[in-house]
Enzyme design. Structure first.
Site, mmCIF file in Angstrom:
data_model
loop_
_atom_site.group_PDB
_atom_site.id
_atom_site.type_symbol
_atom_site.label_atom_id
_atom_site.label_comp_id
_atom_site.label_asym_id
_atom_site.label_seq_id
_atom_site.Cartn_x
_atom_site.Cartn_y
_atom_site.Cartn_z
ATOM 1 N N GLN A 1 -21.359 0.856 43.438
ATOM 2 C CA GLN A 1 -20.877 1.782 44.454
ATOM 3 C C GLN A 1 -20.230 1.064 45.642
ATOM 4 O O GLN A 1 -19.406 1.644 46.348
ATOM 5 C CB GLN A 1 -22.038 2.662 44.956
ATOM 6 C CG GLN A 1 -22.668 3.533 43.894
ATOM 7 C CD GLN A 1 -21.737 4.605 43.357
ATOM 8 O OE1 GLN A 1 -20.716 4.934 43.974
ATOM 9 N NE2 GLN A 1 -22.068 5.163 42.207
ATOM 10 N N THR B 1 -23.230 -0.534 33.225
ATOM 11 C CA THR B 1 -24.497 -0.471 32.496
ATOM 12 C C THR B 1 -24.649 -1.712 31.630
ATOM 13 O O THR B 1 -25.723 -2.344 31.598
ATOM 14 C CB THR B 1 -24.559 0.795 31.621
ATOM 15 O OG1 THR B 1 -24.562 1.948 32.473
ATOM 16 C CG2 THR B 1 -25.823 0.809 30.773
ATOM 17 N N CYS C 1 -27.318 12.661 35.994
ATOM 18 C CA CYS C 1 -27.314 11.596 34.993
ATOM 19 C C CYS C 1 -26.327 11.937 33.891
ATOM 20 O O CYS C 1 -25.739 13.003 33.879
ATOM 21 C CB CYS C 1 -28.716 11.373 34.428
ATOM 22 S SG CYS C 1 -29.334 12.767 33.467
ATOM 23 N N THR D 1 -13.320 -7.458 20.976
ATOM 24 C CA THR D 1 -11.926 -7.426 21.399
ATOM 25 C C THR D 1 -11.802 -6.824 22.792
ATOM 26 O O THR D 1 -12.452 -5.824 23.101
ATOM 27 C CB THR D 1 -11.093 -6.597 20.406
ATOM 28 O OG1 THR D 1 -11.214 -7.186 19.102
ATOM 29 C CG2 THR D 1 -9.630 -6.561 20.810
ATOM 30 N N SER E 1 -17.840 -1.898 38.264
ATOM 31 C CA SER E 1 -17.306 -0.957 37.280
ATOM 32 C C SER E 1 -15.959 -0.429 37.739
ATOM 33 O O SER E 1 -15.776 -0.104 38.919
ATOM 34 C CB SER E 1 -18.289 0.206 37.096
ATOM 35 O OG SER E 1 -17.819 1.136 36.152
ATOM 36 N N ALA E 2 -15.021 -0.311 36.809
ATOM 37 C CA ALA E 2 -13.664 0.101 37.156
ATOM 38 C C ALA E 2 -13.584 1.530 37.662
ATOM 39 O O ALA E 2 -12.899 1.825 38.649
ATOM 40 C CB ALA E 2 -12.747 -0.066 35.941
#
Length: 384
Positions: A175, A79, A321, A236, A196-197
Site C-alpha cells: 500500500q 502475495t 478479501c 516465463t 505489487s503493480a
C-alpha cells in the site's frame, strides 16, 4: 468481452486499496509489450528485444525503489512476494509478525509470534523489542502501511530494533509504494520488500520482491524452473505486466504533487462522516493520504457496503478479501475496537478521484447514518 465505457458506469470508485484504476501510461506500455513475440529467455533477435524490455523495466523499478536491479525479483504479485520472503529467508526459523498484517503474510506464517499494535494501529515498539529479545526470530514481517486504515509504521525504527537483535526484516510495502514520499525501505534497513503493480495503477498479476544484498545471497527459491530471475523464481516472465508495472511507477513519480489533493479529499470525507457520528480508525497516527476507515456504530459493515454500492459508491469493508466475503476485521480488533470492528468500511481514493468525491460520498453516507440512528432509537424504545 467488451470493455464498459465510463459513460455506462457512472459509479464513484473509492476502493483504490483493493486495486487502483489502470493508468494510461501503464496501458500503453502493456500494449507495446504485447507486440513483442519473443521470450526474454531466448537468444535470437526477438528474444533479445523482449529481454531489453524486461531489463529496462527492472532498472526503472529498482531506481525508483532503491534496489539494485540484480536484486529485484519479478513475480506474480505481492502475495507471492511475501511468501517468497517468508519461506525463502526464514528457512524454518522463528518468525514474528505484526498483529495487523495482511492475510497474505498471516497465512504464509501461521505459526508466527504476534507483535501487538497500539490503539492507533502502529506497531508497539517496546513490545516488539521484547518479543525479539525473547524468541530471537530469524525474520520479522511488518507492513509499511496498513491496507484497512492507512496507518503508517516507523520502518526505520523497526529496522533498527531488528538489526540489534540479528533479525532480518521483511516489509510489506504494497500500500505504501507509490503513495509515500520515500519508499526506500531497503535504505532504512529492511532485508526484503514486497510490492505489487495493481496497487499503484499498474496491471493485476505483476509484483516484485526487492532484496538487500545479504538477503539476495541467502534467498531459497520458492518456485524452481528454467533459471529465470537468476534462479530465484522460475517461470516465463509476464512481460506486458512487468512493462505496465514500470510505466505505472514512473507515472506515480511524474504526478507526485497529487498527494495533497487526495489528502484534502480524504479530510473532507472524514469531516462529513464525523458530523454523521462516525469514528475514524487510526486517526491519531500518520496515515496514507488517500485512506480512511470509517466506523458507524450500530450498522454492519456489509450493510453499509451493499447500500453504498446500490447508491453507486464503491467501497470495501474493513476486512474485504478475495472471496468477496465480509468478516470482522482482525486489524480493528487488534486496535482494541471490539464489536466496532464489525461496523467499519474503508474508503480509499484512487489517483483519478474526482474533486466532487466527498460530496457524492457524503450524500449517500448521511442516509446510512440516519438509518443507524433510527435503528438505535428503535432498540432503545424496545428496551424501555
Amino acid at each position: 468481452m467488451t470493455r464498459p465505457s465510463p459513460a455506462a458506469d457512472p459509479g464513484l470508485y473509492l476502493d483504490a486499496n483493493a486495486t487502483e484504476p489502470l493508468r494510461p501510461e501503464a496501458r500503453a506500455a502493456i500494449l507495446a509489450a504485447l507486440d513483442l513475440d519473443g521470450n526474454p529467455a531466448s537468444v535470437h533477435a526477438e528474444g533479445r528485444a523482449a529481454r531489453k524490455y524486461l531489463e529496462s523495466a527492472r532498472a526503472t523499478l529498482a531506481a525508483r525503489l532503491g534496489a539494485r536491479p540484480e536484486n529485484l525479483v519479478f513475480c506474480a504479485g505481492a502475495t507471492e512476494a511475501n511468501a517468497m520472503a517468508i519461506h525463502g529467508l526464514a528457512a524454518g526459523g522463528a518468525i514474528v509478525i505484526g498483529a495487523t498484517e495482511h492475510d497474505a503474510v498471516r497465512a504464509a506464517a501461521p505459526n508466527a509470534r504476534i507483535a501487538p499494535v497500539d490503539d492507533a494501529g502502529q506497531l508497539d515498539l517496546a513490545a516488539f523489542a521484547a518479543l525479539l529479545a525473547e524468541c530471537r526470530p530469524t525474520l520479522a514481517c511488518v507492513m509499511a502501511a496498513n491496507n484497512e486504515t492507512g496507518v503508517l509504521n516507523d520502518i526505520a525504527a523497526i529496522a533498527a530494533l531488528c538489526a540489534a537483535s540479528g533479525t532480518m526484516l521483511h516489509v510489506d510495502a504494497v500500500q505504501a509504494a507509490g503513495r509515500v514520499a520515500d519508499p526506500d525501505y531497503l535504505a532504512q534497513g529492511a532485508s526484503s520488500v514486497a510490492i505489487s503493480a495493481h496497487k499503484l495503477g499498474g496491471p493485476k498479476g505483476a509484483g516484485a520482491l526487492l532484496l538487500a544484498p545479504d538477503a539476495a545471497a541467502r534467498l531459497v527459491p520458492l518456485i524452481r524452473g528454467g533459471g529465470q530471475e537468476q534462479g530465484r523464481r522460475g517461470g516465463t516472465h509476464n512481460l506486458p505486466g512487468i512493462a505496465g508495472f514500470a510505466a505505472a511507477l514512473d507515472a506515480v513519480h511524474a504526478t507526485a504533487g497529487s498527494t495533497p489533493r487526495l489528502a484534502a479529499l480524504r479530510d473532507a470525507i472524514e469531516a462529513g462522516a464525523r458530523d454523521c457520528g462516525a469514528r475514524i480508525a487510526g486517526a491519531g497516527a500518520p496515515r496514507l493520504a488517500n485512506t480512511t476507515c470509517l466506523i458507524l456504530p450500530g450498522l454492519a459493515a456489509e450493510t453499509q457496503v451493499i447500500a453504498l454500492d446500490l447508491a453507486g459508491i464503491r467501497v470495501s469493508a474493513g476486512a474485504a478479501c478475495s472471496s468477496g466475503k465480509v468478516a470482522r476485521s482482525h486489524v480493528l480488533a487488534a486496535m482494541g475496537l471490539g464489536d466496532l470492528a464489525s461496523n467499519a468500511i474503508r474508503v480509499s481514493l484512487p489517483w483519478n478521484a474526482p474533486d466532487d468525491a466527498p460530496a457524492r460520498f457524503l450524500a449517500a453516507y448521511r442516509r446510512l447514518a440516519d438509518r443507524a440512528l433510527r435503528k438505535s432509537a428503535h432498540v432503545s424504545t424496545s428496551a424501555a
